[in-house]
Design a protein around this motif. Structure first.
Motif, PDB file in Angstrom:
ATOM      1  N   LEU A  95       0.823  -1.208   0.000  1.00 27.98           N
ATOM      2  CA  LEU A  95       0.000   0.000   0.000  1.00 27.98           C
ATOM      3  C   LEU A  95       0.857   1.259   0.000  1.00 27.98           C
ATOM      4  O   LEU A  95       0.583   2.218  -0.710  1.00 27.98           O
ATOM      5  CB  LEU A  95      -0.927  -0.004   1.226  1.00 27.98           C
ATOM      6  CG  LEU A  95      -2.139   0.926   1.181  1.00 27.98           C
ATOM      7  CD1 LEU A  95      -3.047   0.580   0.013  1.00 27.98           C
ATOM      8  CD2 LEU A  95      -2.918   0.827   2.493  1.00 27.98           C
ATOM      9  N   GLY A  96       1.924   1.271   0.794  1.00 28.75           N
ATOM     10  CA  GLY A  96       2.783   2.446   0.864  1.00 28.75           C
ATOM     11  C   GLY A  96       3.743   2.324   2.036  1.00 28.75           C
ATOM     12  O   GLY A  96       3.708   1.348   2.790  1.00 28.75           O
ATOM     13  N   GLU A  97       4.588   3.358   2.220  1.00 32.14           N
ATOM     14  CA  GLU A  97       5.548   3.323   3.327  1.00 32.14           C
ATOM     15  C   GLU A  97       6.093   4.708   3.600  1.00 32.14           C
ATOM     16  O   GLU A  97       6.039   5.609   2.760  1.00 32.14           O
ATOM     17  CB  GLU A  97       6.699   2.363   3.019  1.00 32.14           C
ATOM     18  CG  GLU A  97       7.505   2.702   1.786  1.00 32.14           C
ATOM     19  CD  GLU A  97       8.495   1.609   1.445  1.00 32.14           C
ATOM     20  OE1 GLU A  97       9.461   1.421   2.214  1.00 32.14           O
ATOM     21  OE2 GLU A  97       8.301   0.945   0.402  1.00 32.14           O
ATOM     22  N   GLY A  98       6.586   4.872   4.829  1.00 30.88           N
ATOM     23  CA  GLY A  98       7.281   6.078   5.224  1.00 30.88           C
ATOM     24  C   GLY A  98       8.703   5.717   5.600  1.00 30.88           C
ATOM     25  O   GLY A  98       9.219   4.662   5.217  1.00 30.88           O
ATOM     26  N   ASN A  99       9.350   6.570   6.387  1.00 30.84           N
ATOM     27  CA  ASN A  99      10.725   6.305   6.780  1.00 30.84           C
ATOM     28  C   ASN A  99      10.856   5.102   7.707  1.00 30.84           C
ATOM     29  O   ASN A  99      11.841   4.370   7.663  1.00 30.84           O
ATOM     30  CB  ASN A  99      11.320   7.531   7.482  1.00 30.84           C
ATOM     31  CG  ASN A  99      11.611   8.650   6.511  1.00 30.84           C
ATOM     32  OD1 ASN A  99      11.917   8.410   5.358  1.00 30.84           O
ATOM     33  ND2 ASN A  99      11.496   9.884   6.989  1.00 30.84           N
ATOM     34  N   LEU A 100       9.834   4.905   8.566  1.00 34.06           N
ATOM     35  CA  LEU A 100       9.967   3.908   9.622  1.00 34.06           C
ATOM     36  C   LEU A 100       9.112   2.668   9.428  1.00 34.06           C
ATOM     37  O   LEU A 100       9.419   1.625   9.991  1.00 34.06           O
ATOM     38  CB  LEU A 100       9.594   4.548  10.976  1.00 34.06           C
ATOM     39  CG  LEU A 100      10.423   5.756  11.400  1.00 34.06           C
ATOM     40  CD1 LEU A 100       9.871   6.336  12.700  1.00 34.06           C
ATOM     41  CD2 LEU A 100      11.884   5.386  11.565  1.00 34.06           C
ATOM     42  N   ARG A 158      15.951   1.167   3.381  1.00 37.59           N
ATOM     43  CA  ARG A 158      15.472   0.573   4.635  1.00 37.59           C
ATOM     44  C   ARG A 158      14.617  -0.651   4.308  1.00 37.59           C
ATOM     45  O   ARG A 158      13.714  -0.571   3.482  1.00 37.59           O
ATOM     46  CB  ARG A 158      14.636   1.569   5.442  1.00 37.59           C
ATOM     47  CG  ARG A 158      15.440   2.724   6.034  1.00 37.59           C
ATOM     48  CD  ARG A 158      14.519   3.732   6.696  1.00 37.59           C
ATOM     49  NE  ARG A 158      15.275   4.841   7.282  1.00 37.59           N
ATOM     50  CZ  ARG A 158      15.349   5.081   8.581  1.00 37.59           C
ATOM     51  NH1 ARG A 158      14.723   4.299   9.440  1.00 37.59           N
ATOM     52  NH2 ARG A 158      16.052   6.096   9.031  1.00 37.59           N
ATOM     53  N   GLN A 159      14.895  -1.752   4.995  1.00 29.47           N
ATOM     54  CA  GLN A 159      14.196  -3.003   4.721  1.00 29.47           C
ATOM     55  C   GLN A 159      13.300  -3.404   5.895  1.00 29.47           C
ATOM     56  O   GLN A 159      13.495  -2.935   7.029  1.00 29.47           O
ATOM     57  CB  GLN A 159      15.218  -4.119   4.467  1.00 29.47           C
ATOM     58  CG  GLN A 159      16.121  -3.867   3.263  1.00 29.47           C
ATOM     59  CD  GLN A 159      15.364  -3.804   1.958  1.00 29.47           C
ATOM     60  OE1 GLN A 159      14.464  -4.595   1.719  1.00 29.47           O
ATOM     61  NE2 GLN A 159      15.729  -2.850   1.094  1.00 29.47           N
ATOM     62  N   ILE A 160      12.336  -4.263   5.616  1.00 32.83           N
ATOM     63  CA  ILE A 160      11.490  -4.805   6.675  1.00 32.83           C
ATOM     64  C   ILE A 160      12.353  -5.574   7.677  1.00 32.83           C
ATOM     65  O   ILE A 160      13.256  -6.320   7.297  1.00 32.83           O
ATOM     66  CB  ILE A 160      10.424  -5.750   6.077  1.00 32.83           C
ATOM     67  CG1 ILE A 160       9.389  -4.953   5.291  1.00 32.83           C
ATOM     68  CG2 ILE A 160       9.736  -6.568   7.169  1.00 32.83           C
ATOM     69  CD1 ILE A 160       8.367  -5.817   4.569  1.00 32.83           C
ATOM     70  N   LYS A 200       4.651  18.268  12.708  1.00 36.15           N
ATOM     71  CA  LYS A 200       5.009  18.962  11.463  1.00 36.15           C
ATOM     72  C   LYS A 200       5.182  17.992  10.304  1.00 36.15           C
ATOM     73  O   LYS A 200       5.203  18.411   9.143  1.00 36.15           O
ATOM     74  CB  LYS A 200       6.317  19.743  11.655  1.00 36.15           C
ATOM     75  CG  LYS A 200       6.216  20.917  12.609  1.00 36.15           C
ATOM     76  CD  LYS A 200       7.608  21.418  12.942  1.00 36.15           C
ATOM     77  CE  LYS A 200       7.569  22.464  14.029  1.00 36.15           C
ATOM     78  NZ  LYS A 200       8.913  22.751  14.563  1.00 36.15           N
ATOM     79  N   ASP A 201       5.324  16.711  10.612  1.00 36.04           N
ATOM     80  CA  ASP A 201       5.626  15.732   9.569  1.00 36.04           C
ATOM     81  C   ASP A 201       4.519  14.688   9.419  1.00 36.04           C
ATOM     82  O   ASP A 201       4.693  13.688   8.736  1.00 36.04           O
ATOM     83  CB  ASP A 201       6.951  15.034   9.881  1.00 36.04           C
ATOM     84  CG  ASP A 201       7.518  14.303   8.673  1.00 36.04           C
ATOM     85  OD1 ASP A 201       7.418  14.837   7.551  1.00 36.04           O
ATOM     86  OD2 ASP A 201       8.060  13.193   8.840  1.00 36.04           O
ATOM     87  N   CYS A 202       3.381  14.899  10.044  1.00 36.00           N
ATOM     88  CA  CYS A 202       2.294  13.933   9.982  1.00 36.00           C
ATOM     89  C   CYS A 202       1.511  14.095   8.674  1.00 36.00           C
ATOM     90  O   CYS A 202       1.730  15.032   7.911  1.00 36.00           O
ATOM     91  CB  CYS A 202       1.367  14.088  11.180  1.00 36.00           C
ATOM     92  SG  CYS A 202       0.481  15.658  11.215  1.00 36.00           S
ATOM     93  N   ILE A 236      -2.142  10.355  10.534  1.00 39.53           N
ATOM     94  CA  ILE A 236      -1.224   9.211  10.505  1.00 39.53           C
ATOM     95  C   ILE A 236       0.229   9.715  10.501  1.00 39.53           C
ATOM     96  O   ILE A 236       0.477  10.908  10.443  1.00 39.53           O
ATOM     97  CB  ILE A 236      -1.487   8.298   9.296  1.00 39.53           C
ATOM     98  CG1 ILE A 236      -1.260   9.061   7.987  1.00 39.53           C
ATOM     99  CG2 ILE A 236      -2.896   7.736   9.348  1.00 39.53           C
ATOM    100  CD1 ILE A 236      -1.290   8.175   6.740  1.00 39.53           C
ATOM    101  N   ASP A 237       1.160   8.778  10.550  1.00 36.22           N
ATOM    102  CA  ASP A 237       2.598   9.098  10.586  1.00 36.22           C
ATOM    103  C   ASP A 237       2.933   9.953  11.814  1.00 36.22           C
ATOM    104  O   ASP A 237       3.547  11.017  11.705  1.00 36.22           O
ATOM    105  CB  ASP A 237       3.036   9.835   9.308  1.00 36.22           C
ATOM    106  CG  ASP A 237       2.801   9.019   8.046  1.00 36.22           C
ATOM    107  OD1 ASP A 237       2.802   7.782   8.151  1.00 36.22           O
ATOM    108  OD2 ASP A 237       2.609   9.613   6.975  1.00 36.22           O
ATOM    109  N   THR A 238       2.528   9.472  12.969  1.00 40.58           N
ATOM    110  CA  THR A 238       2.763  10.231  14.203  1.00 40.58           C
ATOM    111  C   THR A 238       3.756   9.535  15.130  1.00 40.58           C
ATOM    112  O   THR A 238       3.689   9.673  16.344  1.00 40.58           O
ATOM    113  CB  THR A 238       1.438  10.460  14.957  1.00 40.58           C
ATOM    114  OG1 THR A 238       0.787   9.195  15.186  1.00 40.58           O
ATOM    115  CG2 THR A 238       0.509  11.369  14.175  1.00 40.58           C
ATOM    116  N   ASP A 239       4.669   8.782  14.561  1.00 37.36           N
ATOM    117  CA  ASP A 239       5.692   8.132  15.387  1.00 37.36           C
ATOM    118  C   ASP A 239       6.617   9.171  16.011  1.00 37.36           C
ATOM    119  O   ASP A 239       6.844  10.250  15.454  1.00 37.36           O
ATOM    120  CB  ASP A 239       6.522   7.164  14.548  1.00 37.36           C
ATOM    121  CG  ASP A 239       5.758   5.885  14.235  1.00 37.36           C
ATOM    122  OD1 ASP A 239       4.971   5.437  15.085  1.00 37.36           O
ATOM    123  OD2 ASP A 239       5.935   5.350  13.130  1.00 37.36           O
TER     124      ASP A 239
END
Length: 413
Positions: free
Chosen positions: A26-31, A117-119, A342-344, A378-381
């Motif tokens: 579906l998709g991915e971010g940095n982490l 970056r890999q799983i 700022k990055d979400c 989303i993307d709130t790590d």
């Protein structure tokens, strides 16, 4: 410590490699990397699986560290944003066999710039989340994935005098785009946050065109990515709603109305500004001056809950003193939180309304069409404290380049 085994045993396990073919990229971010379920098992229907990634120089996350993300979402992000905007996370056991096959399957679908970056194939826990493109299982849906960026210009006494005028004139996004030589296209995120109909319309209009800002906004219909210029995707659009006029204009109308109707951008802007009250220049100074004394623990959820409580108390008391060492630690913690907001990204789902729907999240367009919508953040790590020097150096490079080249764009707050 988390009671990891107890929590994980309460949810289904993904152990067998033959189960992998039901999950699609579906998709991915940095982490994290996300796959969506397309099989028939009721435990996973309408769900996505979020698996963690690593890179060459990072240590493998421990089980407790992975489950910390769930606690961080529930006990830090949720109180700050509001429960309605946060996607629940359900831990699920994932075997090495399953993750190895998953990593093999998704590799051809990944963008090249993400493959460094890999799983993490020996991660014992991943997370199930609701598939935000299928929140109305029996209805068609259009999904806007929007990364709204920074919504303010800093106004801190900690900013060096040589940078003050530039930082108060031009927003960080526009200066950064200029440094990276990204075509400006008249887009400024402050327009999105302005709550001014003309400015919001202008920003939405730019974002919905095919341009270098496509990473800022993407559109999908019933879970399928849509291109605004393809005849095939015009046919895809017709599966969302029967509409004879210009589809692009309709999408502009929908997104504009949602952003003006819902308070989420106002909430994000407030969090970004108030958590970053002294700017990265002030934060870097605190960090450098006291780093030998700071014992900044990042993976203790109780510390982060205390940071949230103290932040909310500070806003109520209007006390901005940062002289005490504990208060300086607090400001550094707050700044790290600000970088998360700022990055979400926003996942904005809309569907044509049905008669008798009593939700308050409804917009009506000038042409009379009504749509129900839902927004999740989303993307709130949690970001890493080790990035403070990098953030400072990047900030200085952005501003220095704008000053030296006499970049004179004025961004209105």
């Amino acid at each position: 410590m988390f009671h990891s085994q107890v929590v994980v045993s309460m949810v289904p396990s993904l152990n067998k490699s033959d189960e992998v073919d039901n999950w699609v990229y579906l998709g991915e971010g940095n982490l994290n990397l996300v796959v969506a379920y397309r099989g028939d098992d009721p435990n996973y229907k309408g769900k996505v699986l979020r698996v963690i990634k690593n890179c060459k120089n990072e240590k493998l996350s421990a089980q407790d560290s992975i489950l910390f993300k769930k606690q961080f979402s529930e006990k830090v992000i949720q109180p700050l944003l509001g429960k309605e905007y946060v996607v629940p996370m359900f831990p699920v056991h994932t075997s090495v066999e399953f993750l190895q096959k998953l990593a093999f399957n998704v590799e051809p679908h990944r963008p090249a710039f993400r493959t460094d970056r890999q799983i993490v194939v020996n991660s014992p826990t991943s997370f199930l989340l609701d598939d935000l493109t299928q929140i109305w299982p029996n209805s068609t849906a259009m999904t806007f994935e929007l990364k709204p960026k920074w919504g303010f210009k800093p106004d801190s006494s900690s900013i060096d005098m040589s940078n003050t005028i530039k930082k108060r004139t031009t927003c960080r996004f526009c200066m950064h785009s200029y440094l990276r030589r990204v075509p400006q296209n008249n887009f400024c995120p402050l327009d999105l946050y302005s709550i001014d109909q003309v400015r919001v319309r202008k920003a939405v209009n730019v974002l919905l065109k095919e341009n270098p800002l496509k990473k800022t906004l993407s559109v999908s219909i019933n879970g399928k990515k849509a291109s605004l210029t393809s005849e095939i995707d015009q046919q895809l659009f017709s599966t969302f709603i029967e509409y004879n006029d210009d589809h692009n204009t309709l999408m502009q109308d929908i997104l504009e109305r949602v952003l003006l109707h819902d308070p989420i951008l106002k909430i994000l802007k407030s969090l970004q500004m108030n958590l970053d009250e002294i700017d990265v220049e002030g934060i870097y100074s605190l960090f450098q001056r006291n780093k030998d004394y700071f014992k900044l623990v990042m993976d203790d959820i109780n510390i982060w809950m205390d940071v949230v409580n103290r932040y909310q108390q500070r806003l109520e008391m209007e006390n901005s003193s940062i002289n005490e060492l504990d208060e300086q630690k607090q400001r550094i913690y707050e700044y790290i939180l600000s970088m998360t907001f700022k990055d979400c990204s926003l996942m904005i789902n809309v569907t044509p309304t049905v008669e008798g729907n009593n939700t308050s999240k409804i917009i009506t367009l000038p042409n009379g069409l009504s749509f129900q919508y839902d927004i999740k953040v989303i993307d709130t790590d949690l970001k890493s404290i080790d990035k403070i020097p990098f953030w400072f150096e990047l900030d200085q490079s952005i501003v220095r380049h704008a000053i030296e080249t006499k970049f004179d764009k004025e961004c209105h707050q």
